[in-house]
Design an enzyme around this catalytic site. Structure first.
Site, PDB file in Angstrom:
ATOM      1  CD  GLN A  27      -3.815  -4.774   6.149  1.00 52.60           C
ATOM      2  OE1 GLN A  27      -3.815  -3.750   5.470  1.00 52.60           O
ATOM      3  NE2 GLN A  27      -4.213  -5.921   5.669  1.00 52.60           N
TER       4      GLN A  27
ATOM      5  CE  LYS B  72      -3.839  -2.509   1.937  1.00 52.30           C
ATOM      6  NZ  LYS B  72      -4.527  -3.047   3.105  1.00 52.30           N
TER       7      LYS B  72
ATOM      8  CG  ASP C 277     -10.312  -0.778   4.227  1.00 50.78           C
ATOM      9  OD1 ASP C 277      -9.887  -1.291   3.182  1.00 50.78           O
ATOM     10  OD2 ASP C 277      -9.688  -0.788   5.307  1.00 50.78           O
TER      11      ASP C 277
HETATM   12  N1  GUN Z   1      -7.060  -7.274   5.672  1.00 53.19           N
HETATM   13  C1  GUN Z   1      -7.217  -8.069   4.584  1.00 53.19           C
HETATM   14  N2  GUN Z   1      -7.776  -7.352   3.573  1.00 53.19           N
HETATM   15  C2  GUN Z   1      -7.972  -6.104   4.042  1.00 53.19           C
HETATM   16  C3  GUN Z   1      -8.500  -4.916   3.466  1.00 53.19           C
HETATM   17  O1  GUN Z   1      -8.933  -4.861   2.313  1.00 53.19           O
HETATM   18  N3  GUN Z   1      -8.523  -3.821   4.270  1.00 53.19           N
HETATM   19  C4  GUN Z   1      -8.090  -3.851   5.556  1.00 53.19           C
HETATM   20  N4  GUN Z   1      -8.171  -2.736   6.280  1.00 53.19           N
HETATM   21  N5  GUN Z   1      -7.585  -4.941   6.121  1.00 53.19           N
HETATM   22  C5  GUN Z   1      -7.535  -6.051   5.365  1.00 53.19           C
END
Ligand code: GUN
Length: 278
Positions: A97, A53, A120
């Site tokens: 996350q 990211k 998200d």
């Molecule tokens: N953990 C696994 N996939 C994701 C996601 O798309 N967003 C977040 N915040 N955590 C994750």
């Protein structure tokens, strides 16, 4: 027959290029998109996602902040950081996350993020808006799948779509996006009876199970588009939910790595740009 591979890496590069152009345009007005990424604990998979990211932020010209907190962080401490970021004018998107350590309620943290910064699209108000088709942000993985389908000219309209998995992050919102595009959608899960039979009816089959090589060739209709959302580690190697032998039956298939994964992060960048534009 050998399936056409749906190249998420190439499509991501194309979309990120467009986002960078938009970033330059936005900067003319004095705004640079800013994303804050929070990682609690040392889950190795989460560390990889967060690193990817950060790289994507650089590619898209974004300002970014990373917060790495110890595994013992309390819920109140994390909520305090979220509150600070909610009020930080340089930050347009906040991503915490998941999964979080067990002493922290994921629901509480998601609900604390300002819905306007919820890139998200996990906040209950954003989830509700997706249900009624009036949204600002789309959830990243399902949105990435839809862009891949569009890129390869695969229209869900009128087609049988089967989603395996009913998570809040992927299965449920994926079904909703396919439904918005006029697919006839079935959601399967661990209690589904006659799973293989249902999957064999799918023109578009989305696997979001979290089990390596779960979808086998006998579960696939010849010529179907098979979308693999899986990210499983087997003997240190990344592998999807779909058995690679499915490529002999399917018409289209996403590889792992290089399919849905890069698209998910690209959709996060798209949401952050949108948050900054607003
Ligand atoms: N953990 C696994 N996939 C994701 C996601 O798309 N967003 C977040 N915040 N955590 C994750």
């Amino acid at each position: 027959m050998s399936a056409i591979l749906m190249d998420g890496k190439a499509l991501s590069a194309k979309v990120r290029g467009k986002i960078l152009e938009e970033t330059h345009r936005l900067e003319q007005t004095g705004v640079r998109p800013g994303l804050a990424v929070i990682l609690v604990g040392e889950d190795p998979a989460s560390q990889v996602y967060v690193r990817n990211k950060e790289k994507a932020c650089v590619e898209c010209g974004f300002y970014s902040e990373k917060y790495v907190l110890p595994a013992e962080t309390t819920q109140d401490e994390l909520l305090g950081l979220v509150d600070e970021l909610n009020h930080n004018e340089r930050i347009h998107g906040i991503l915490c996350q998941l999964p979080l350590p067990k002493q922290i309620s994921e629901e509480a943290v998601i609900a604390a993020i300002d819905p306007k910064k919820d890139v998200d699209a996990f906040h209950p108000s954003n989830v509700g808006r997706i249900m009624i088709g009036d949204y600002d942000f789309l959830p990243c993985t399902p949105a990435g799948v839809m862009e891949l389908l569009d890129e390869y000219g695969i229209d869900p309209k009128g087609k049988r779509c089967v989603v395996i998995g009913r998570s809040n992050i992927v299965g449920k919102p994926m079904s909703m996006l396919l439904l918005h595009r006029h697919g006839t959608v079935t959601i399967c899960h661990s209690r589904t009876e006659n799973l293989a039979e249902i999957c064999r009816e799918a023109d578009i089959l989305v696997a979001a199970v979290g089990r390596a090589n779960f979808v086998t060739p006998d579960m696939v209709k010849p010529g179907a588009a098979v979308i693999d959302v899986g990210m499983n580690r087997v003997d240190g190697k990344l592998c999807g939910d779909v058995d690679p032998a499915v490529a002999e039956v399917a018409g289209y298939m996403t590889p792992v790595p290089g399919g849905v994964g890069p698209m998910t992060i690209t959709m996060l960048m798209k949401n952050t740009l949108k948050a900054a534009q607003k």
